[in-house]
Design a protein around this motif. Structure first.
Motif, PDB file in Angstrom:
ATOM      1  N   LEU A 189       0.822  -1.203   0.000  1.00 22.44           N
ATOM      2  CA  LEU A 189       0.000   0.000   0.000  1.00 22.44           C
ATOM      3  C   LEU A 189       0.863   1.262   0.000  1.00 22.44           C
ATOM      4  O   LEU A 189       0.550   2.238  -0.699  1.00 22.44           O
ATOM      5  CB  LEU A 189      -0.946  -0.005   1.202  1.00 22.44           C
ATOM      6  CG  LEU A 189      -2.060  -1.057   1.168  1.00 22.44           C
ATOM      7  CD1 LEU A 189      -2.882  -0.997   2.444  1.00 22.44           C
ATOM      8  CD2 LEU A 189      -2.950  -0.867  -0.056  1.00 22.44           C
ATOM      9  N   LEU A 190       1.957   1.261   0.761  1.00 19.36           N
ATOM     10  CA  LEU A 190       2.864   2.411   0.736  1.00 19.36           C
ATOM     11  C   LEU A 190       3.538   2.552  -0.627  1.00 19.36           C
ATOM     12  O   LEU A 190       3.737   3.665  -1.129  1.00 19.36           O
ATOM     13  CB  LEU A 190       3.922   2.263   1.832  1.00 19.36           C
ATOM     14  CG  LEU A 190       3.406   2.343   3.278  1.00 19.36           C
ATOM     15  CD1 LEU A 190       4.560   2.148   4.262  1.00 19.36           C
ATOM     16  CD2 LEU A 190       2.713   3.678   3.530  1.00 19.36           C
TER      17      LEU A 190
ATOM     18  N   LEU B  41       3.511   5.110  -6.418  1.00 17.83           N
ATOM     19  CA  LEU B  41       3.101   4.992  -7.810  1.00 17.83           C
ATOM     20  C   LEU B  41       1.982   5.970  -8.148  1.00 17.83           C
ATOM     21  O   LEU B  41       1.950   6.554  -9.254  1.00 17.83           O
ATOM     22  CB  LEU B  41       2.640   3.556  -8.092  1.00 17.83           C
ATOM     23  CG  LEU B  41       3.686   2.451  -7.967  1.00 17.83           C
ATOM     24  CD1 LEU B  41       3.046   1.098  -8.215  1.00 17.83           C
ATOM     25  CD2 LEU B  41       4.849   2.682  -8.927  1.00 17.83           C
ATOM     26  N   MET B  42       1.062   6.173  -7.230  1.00 24.67           N
ATOM     27  CA  MET B  42      -0.075   7.049  -7.489  1.00 24.67           C
ATOM     28  C   MET B  42       0.370   8.497  -7.640  1.00 24.67           C
ATOM     29  O   MET B  42      -0.215   9.268  -8.420  1.00 24.67           O
ATOM     30  CB  MET B  42      -1.103   6.916  -6.374  1.00 24.67           C
ATOM     31  CG  MET B  42      -2.414   7.642  -6.668  1.00 24.67           C
ATOM     32  SD  MET B  42      -3.656   7.292  -5.414  1.00 24.67           S
ATOM     33  CE  MET B  42      -2.854   7.984  -3.974  1.00 24.67           C
ATOM     34  N   ALA B  43       1.415   8.887  -6.911  1.00 22.09           N
ATOM     35  CA  ALA B  43       1.916  10.252  -7.052  1.00 22.09           C
ATOM     36  C   ALA B  43       2.406  10.510  -8.470  1.00 22.09           C
ATOM     37  O   ALA B  43       2.146  11.575  -9.063  1.00 22.09           O
ATOM     38  CB  ALA B  43       3.032  10.502  -6.038  1.00 22.09           C
ATOM     39  N   GLU B  44       3.106   9.551  -9.053  1.00 16.96           N
ATOM     40  CA  GLU B  44       3.581   9.686 -10.435  1.00 16.96           C
ATOM     41  C   GLU B  44       2.423   9.702 -11.431  1.00 16.96           C
ATOM     42  O   GLU B  44       2.402  10.514 -12.366  1.00 16.96           O
ATOM     43  CB  GLU B  44       4.543   8.539 -10.744  1.00 16.96           C
ATOM     44  CG  GLU B  44       4.917   8.385 -12.212  1.00 16.96           C
ATOM     45  CD  GLU B  44       5.817   9.506 -12.710  1.00 16.96           C
ATOM     46  OE1 GLU B  44       5.876   9.676 -13.946  1.00 16.96           O
ATOM     47  OE2 GLU B  44       6.432  10.212 -11.883  1.00 16.96           O
TER      48      GLU B  44
ATOM     49  N   THR C  50       9.471  -2.070   8.519  1.00 17.25           N
ATOM     50  CA  THR C  50       9.358  -3.133   7.507  1.00 17.25           C
ATOM     51  C   THR C  50       8.545  -2.659   6.306  1.00 17.25           C
ATOM     52  O   THR C  50       8.910  -2.906   5.147  1.00 17.25           O
ATOM     53  CB  THR C  50       8.717  -4.375   8.125  1.00 17.25           C
ATOM     54  OG1 THR C  50       9.452  -4.770   9.283  1.00 17.25           O
ATOM     55  CG2 THR C  50       8.682  -5.512   7.131  1.00 17.25           C
ATOM     56  N   SER C  51       7.454  -1.962   6.551  1.00 13.82           N
ATOM     57  CA  SER C  51       6.612  -1.493   5.444  1.00 13.82           C
ATOM     58  C   SER C  51       7.327  -0.445   4.602  1.00 13.82           C
ATOM     59  O   SER C  51       7.251  -0.470   3.356  1.00 13.82           O
ATOM     60  CB  SER C  51       5.307  -0.921   6.000  1.00 13.82           C
ATOM     61  OG  SER C  51       4.623  -1.888   6.777  1.00 13.82           O
ATOM     62  N   VAL C  52       8.044   0.479   5.264  1.00 12.95           N
ATOM     63  CA  VAL C  52       8.748   1.530   4.524  1.00 12.95           C
ATOM     64  C   VAL C  52       9.902   0.941   3.716  1.00 12.95           C
ATOM     65  O   VAL C  52      10.119   1.309   2.546  1.00 12.95           O
ATOM     66  CB  VAL C  52       9.247   2.604   5.497  1.00 12.95           C
ATOM     67  CG1 VAL C  52      10.166   3.585   4.776  1.00 12.95           C
ATOM     68  CG2 VAL C  52       8.082   3.354   6.116  1.00 12.95           C
TER      69      VAL C  52
END
Length: 420
Positions: free
Chosen positions: A58-59, A64-67, A127-129
């Motif tokens: 999700l992070l 990806l969504m920012a691009e 871990t997520s980052v």
């Protein structure tokens, strides 16, 4: 020249579900070990791991969504809605969001697996980052096998597009008319034409190197003539011409076999792409694409009612063969195989044995036969032959009402008479 077993072993099969089965087995083993070591914190550990595995993608989806939103919303998505198109394209699918929500709820209910709550949050965030970072850098990118599986599963290979183009733009148009063209050709040419050669033989060499004249590849193959042209209105072109060439193939005994044969023209595209550095299409990839082209085209034609029983695909493995008559031997082998496979489905009519008419017997004899007694007088009739095949007989008479038999016979001195 490929034999049937060698051909089946050479063509890649679709990938199965063995990785899923192995993953299920590993998961069951790990959960079993966790239950044996610390069963009281099993749900907490499982919930934390699921939350980490879903929060990381999700992070990465946010990156990806920012691009996509800032630079490609108009060109790639044409102003489409954010929730319905951009979010799913960036990895914010319903399954991922649902799994993350259930994992967070389970962590809240079961409690943190570690004794120190701050350590759990640090582990979750770091871990997520780090997952999002490594994923963006390509360290955790999909493997070559995963990319191949996705391309084959979603029909995104070059071979899939070429196979569908070859079928829709050519084979589906010409194969239904092939039999009529061969019939018209036979009416104007005095040449023996076997049953097995009434199909279009499509040559598919593994190296995708196609010669424009078959006689240049094998001196046992000679051009004979062209079939009558097929003129069709296609894509705005009036009377576009489609034609096939008839070749004479000589065997070892000098016998001539006529057939309609040609190369699969999309292989010229694969070969040309492998010669261009800008295409990024090397020789190993070209070989894989040729095999996928063969498998895809075979699957398409087998499901096509218009093209069924009107073609024959011949896969040629000519990379390690030095036989100058490789091509003619491959064609003759397939012609011979077709001659053996095709047979008449209508059985030869057989004459039934004509039996002499049976003389009508008297009422006494008919009753004696019913009671399994020998007849008293009259001619002995031959028994009904039992060698005839059972047949289904239909009566055109109207149904009659059923009536129970009435016994009114008398026996006197060993003789039987019937009363009306």
């Amino acid at each position: 020249m490929l034999r049937l077993r060698e051909q089946d072993a050479l063509i890649p099969r679709p990938r199965g579900t063995l990785p899923k089965a192995c993953a299920v087995a590993l998961t069951a083993t790990a959960i079993g070990g966790t239950v044996f070591l610390s069963p009281e914190r099993l749900f907490g550990w499982v919930a934390m791991v699921i939350l980490i595995l879903t929060l990381g993608p999700l992070l990465h989806g946010i990156c990806l969504m920012a691009e996509e939103v800032l630079n490609h919303s108009n060109t790639r998505y044409r102003g489409q809605r954010l929730l319905s198109h951009v979010l799913p394209a960036c990895g914010f699918g319903g399954k991922t969001l649902l799994a993350a929500g259930l994992a967070g709820l389970l962590v809240y209910v079961a409690g943190h697996p570690l004794s120190n709550r701050s350590q759990c949050w640090k582990l979750l965030i770091l871990t997520s980052v780090l997952y999002a970072l490594f994923k963006s850098l390509g360290v955790l990118g999909p493997s070559e096998v995963e990319v191949s599986e996705m391309c084959e599963g979603r029909k995104m290979n070059v071979a899939h597009g070429l196979a569908w183009s070859f079928y829709l733009g050519y084979l589906r148009l010409v194969l239904p008319r092939l039999e009529d063209s061969i019939t018209a050709f036979r009416d104007t040419h005095e040449a023996p034409w076997g049953r097995g050669s009434r199909k279009l033989l499509i040559l598919i060499p593994l190296n995708a190197n196609i010669s424009h004249k078959l006689e240049d590849e094998d001196d046992n193959i000679r051009f004979y003539d062209n079939l009558p042209n097929n003129n069709m209105d296609v894509a705005g072109v009036r009377g576009r011409v489609y034609k096939h060439s008839v070749y004479r193939v000589f065997d070892e005994n000098g016998k001539v076999h006529e057939c309609v044969v040609e190369y699969a023209t999309p292989l010229l595209t694969l070969y040309g792409m492998s010669q261009e550095s800008s295409a990024g299409f090397g020789e190993p990839e070209r070989r894989r694409q040729v095999l996928l082209f063969y498998r895809t085209l075979q699957e398409i034609l087998e499901r096509s009612l218009e093209c069924r029983n009107r073609y024959r695909l011949i896969l040629l493995n000519d990379e390690h063969e030095d036989d100058p008559h490789l091509l003619s031997k491959a064609i003759l082998r397939h012609l011979e195989q077709q001659e053996k496979e095709e047979f008449s489905l209508t059985p030869t009519p057989t004459q039934e044995t004509v039996h002499p008419p049976i003389k009508e017997s008297s009422d006494v004899e008919r009753s004696a036969r019913l009671l399994q007694l020998p007849p008293i007088s009259g001619n002995n009739c031959p028994p009904e032959p039992m060698s005839r095949e059972p047949t289904l007989m239909f009566s055109l008479e109207e149904p009659q009402p059923l009536r129970e038999p009435v016994e009114n016979s008398d026996h006197f001195q060993g003789r039987m008479t019937l009363r009306n």
